[in-house]
Design a protein around this motif. Structure first.
Motif, PDB file in Angstrom:
ATOM      1  N   LEU A 170     -12.984  11.624  12.530  1.00  0.00           N
ATOM      2  CA  LEU A 170     -11.591  11.158  12.912  1.00  0.00           C
ATOM      3  C   LEU A 170     -11.183  10.129  12.032  1.00  0.00           C
ATOM      4  N   THR A 171     -12.011   9.250  11.768  1.00  0.00           N
ATOM      5  CA  THR A 171     -11.547   8.006  10.861  1.00  0.00           C
ATOM      6  C   THR A 171     -11.271   8.780   9.321  1.00  0.00           C
ATOM      7  N   LEU A 172     -11.946   9.374   8.763  1.00  0.00           N
ATOM      8  CA  LEU A 172     -11.969  10.097   7.664  1.00  0.00           C
ATOM      9  C   LEU A 172     -10.551  10.962   7.406  1.00  0.00           C
ATOM     10  N   ALA A 173     -10.299  11.540   8.591  1.00  0.00           N
ATOM     11  CA  ALA A 173      -8.936  12.314   8.817  1.00  0.00           C
ATOM     12  C   ALA A 173      -8.071  11.503   8.743  1.00  0.00           C
ATOM     13  N   GLY A 174      -8.114  10.225   9.586  1.00  0.00           N
ATOM     14  CA  GLY A 174      -7.074   9.120   9.486  1.00  0.00           C
ATOM     15  C   GLY A 174      -6.715   8.581   8.279  1.00  0.00           C
ATOM     16  N   VAL A 175      -7.922   8.228   7.411  1.00  0.00           N
ATOM     17  CA  VAL A 175      -7.873   7.781   6.226  1.00  0.00           C
ATOM     18  C   VAL A 175      -7.289   8.788   5.230  1.00  0.00           C
ATOM     19  N   ALA A 176      -7.324   9.857   5.210  1.00  0.00           N
ATOM     20  CA  ALA A 176      -6.670  11.075   4.466  1.00  0.00           C
ATOM     21  C   ALA A 176      -5.250  11.253   4.572  1.00  0.00           C
ATOM     22  N   LEU A 177      -4.801  10.997   5.797  1.00  0.00           N
ATOM     23  CA  LEU A 177      -3.340  11.090   6.259  1.00  0.00           C
ATOM     24  C   LEU A 177      -2.572   9.832   6.025  1.00  0.00           C
ATOM     25  N   ALA A 178      -3.339   8.543   5.973  1.00  0.00           N
ATOM     26  CA  ALA A 178      -2.692   7.540   5.306  1.00  0.00           C
ATOM     27  C   ALA A 178      -2.848   7.542   3.958  1.00  0.00           C
ATOM     28  N   ALA A 179      -3.486   8.191   3.263  1.00  0.00           N
ATOM     29  CA  ALA A 179      -3.489   8.319   1.764  1.00  0.00           C
ATOM     30  C   ALA A 179      -2.201   9.174   1.458  1.00  0.00           C
ATOM     31  N   VAL A 180      -2.074  10.331   2.174  1.00  0.00           N
ATOM     32  CA  VAL A 180      -1.052  11.278   1.898  1.00  0.00           C
ATOM     33  C   VAL A 180       0.505  10.601   2.139  1.00  0.00           C
ATOM     34  N   LEU A 181       0.477  10.007   3.360  1.00  0.00           N
ATOM     35  CA  LEU A 181       1.717   9.371   3.432  1.00  0.00           C
ATOM     36  C   LEU A 181       2.076   8.195   2.778  1.00  0.00           C
ATOM     37  N   SER A 182       1.045   7.421   2.264  1.00  0.00           N
ATOM     38  CA  SER A 182       1.402   6.520   1.307  1.00  0.00           C
ATOM     39  C   SER A 182       1.682   6.927  -0.217  1.00  0.00           C
ATOM     40  N   GLY A 183       1.167   8.126  -0.387  1.00  0.00           N
ATOM     41  CA  GLY A 183       1.502   8.881  -1.603  1.00  0.00           C
ATOM     42  C   GLY A 183       2.994   9.178  -1.750  1.00  0.00           C
TER      43      GLY A 183
END
Length: 355
Positions: A170-183
């Motif tokens: 779940l943490t890795l999924a959240g980090v990926a989501l944060a990266a997409v939104l930040s991009g």
């Protein structure tokens, strides 16, 4: 033969539940007192320490509008603004972090790590493009919408069997989501030079951006989010026992999770709109609170709302001191504190689990 209670043979032995409850209440009171003292010291440090340190006596005089004009300007305006902003944002981040860890059943959940802050930041950017600036009143509602959407995504992911089986997934999924939104945020910002100049400093998280008047204008949003969170604590404690047990206790897990999403969006979204996406405060503080008062959310969440502002204000003071006149934003300091803790959990926590 019955034994009568005496001073040497008390009716309640040391291991009895009554004394255990009294002992626990004493620990809770001590933890709360320690948190309040830490917060008071952090407030004093925020007002007195910086590129120019000011004695406490002069700080008090400046707060009363007396003393030299330079000190009154530094304390009565600049540092009071930062202190009030740190108190509001810290309380919001602490409560939202504790709620996210409870709802997702993930000990390393945090609005920054799981992408809620990034969703709020994207909302701020969209609001800035639509309204033409990063003014708080024009972007806070966009921030709340972005935080709400990101929170909903995380809630859906946390309910999936893959994520529920491992907090790390779940943490890795959240980090990926944060990266997409930040991009997406970065792609929008680079197309507008005027917004880029303001966004560049805001995106790392700082307590210098908002005057007290603006902060007080959105305090009701934080208050509403905090009240919702406090009303959910009994239900969240029940959900920690499992959904079946929660239903047997008269708690509707779906409603509790849905309202938790609303509370997290209000708290994290408002904090991000005010100070930028400050990370790791919501990760560290709930663990510290549990160490002081135990696992019950009825104690952890209120204590987190006291400890988190203390941590954020201390981070801001550290940023002023180490910057040597050129301040290091509070979000950078909290990242230096929180990132090693997250990496340590991801590395050593998985080894412990495997063993």
């Amino acid at each position: 033969m019955a034994v009568r209670p005496t001073s040497r043979n008390p009716a309640v032995p040391p291991g009895a539940p009554g004394r255990s409850r009294r002992h626990r209440r004493g620990e809770v009171a001590a933890g709360l007192a320690l948190a309040l003292v830490a917060l008071a010291l952090a407030v004093v440090a925020s007002l007195a320490i910086g590129a120019r340190s000011i004695p406490p006596g002069e700080v008090i005089e400046a707060l009363l509008g007396r003393g030299s004009l330079s000190v009154v300007g530094i304390v009565g305006e600049l540092r009071v603004n930062r202190t009030v902003l740190g108190l509001v944002c810290g309380a919001a981040l602490g409560a939202s972090g504790a709620l996210m860890q409870a709802v997702t059943r993930n000990p390393i959940a945090d609005p920054g790590i799981l992408g809620v802050n990034a969703g709020a930041a994207l909302g701020v950017v969209v609001g800035a493009v639509v309204t033409g600036g990063l003014g708080l009143t024009s972007t806070v509602w966009f921030a709340l919408a972005g935080a709400g959407i990101a929170s909903a995504v995380i809630l859906v992911l946390s309910a999936s069997p893959m994520a529920a089986s491992s907090p790390v997934r779940l943490t890795l999924a959240g980090v990926a989501l944060a990266a997409v939104l930040s991009g997406i945020s970065q792609a929008i910002v680079v197309l507008d030079e005027e917004i880029l100049d303001s966004y560049r400093y805001w995106q790392v998280g700082s307590l210098t951006a908002r005057p007290v008047d603006e902060v007080l204008g959105v305090v009701p949003l934080v208050v509403v989010g905090a009240v919702i969170a406090l009303l959910l604590l009994r239900g969240l404690d029940a959900i920690a026992l499992g959904d079946d047990s929660a239903i047997a206790l008269g708690v509707h897990p779906g409603w509790v999770r849905a309202w938790s999403l609303v509370a997290v969006a209000l708290l994290a979204g408002t904090a991000t709109a005010l100070a930028g996406p400050i990370g790791f405060v919501g990760l560290i503080i709930p663990h510290l609170a549990r160490g002081l008062v135990g696992p019950s959310l009825r104690r952890v969440v209120p204590l987190s709302m006291v400890l988190a502002p203390a941590l954020l204000l201390v981070a801001d003071v550290i940023g002023r001191v180490i910057g040597g006149g050129a301040e290091t934003p509070a979000g950078v300091v909290t990242a230096f504190i929180g990132a090693p803790l997250l990496i340590g959990y991801l590395v050593f926590g998985r080894r412990v689990g495997a063993a």
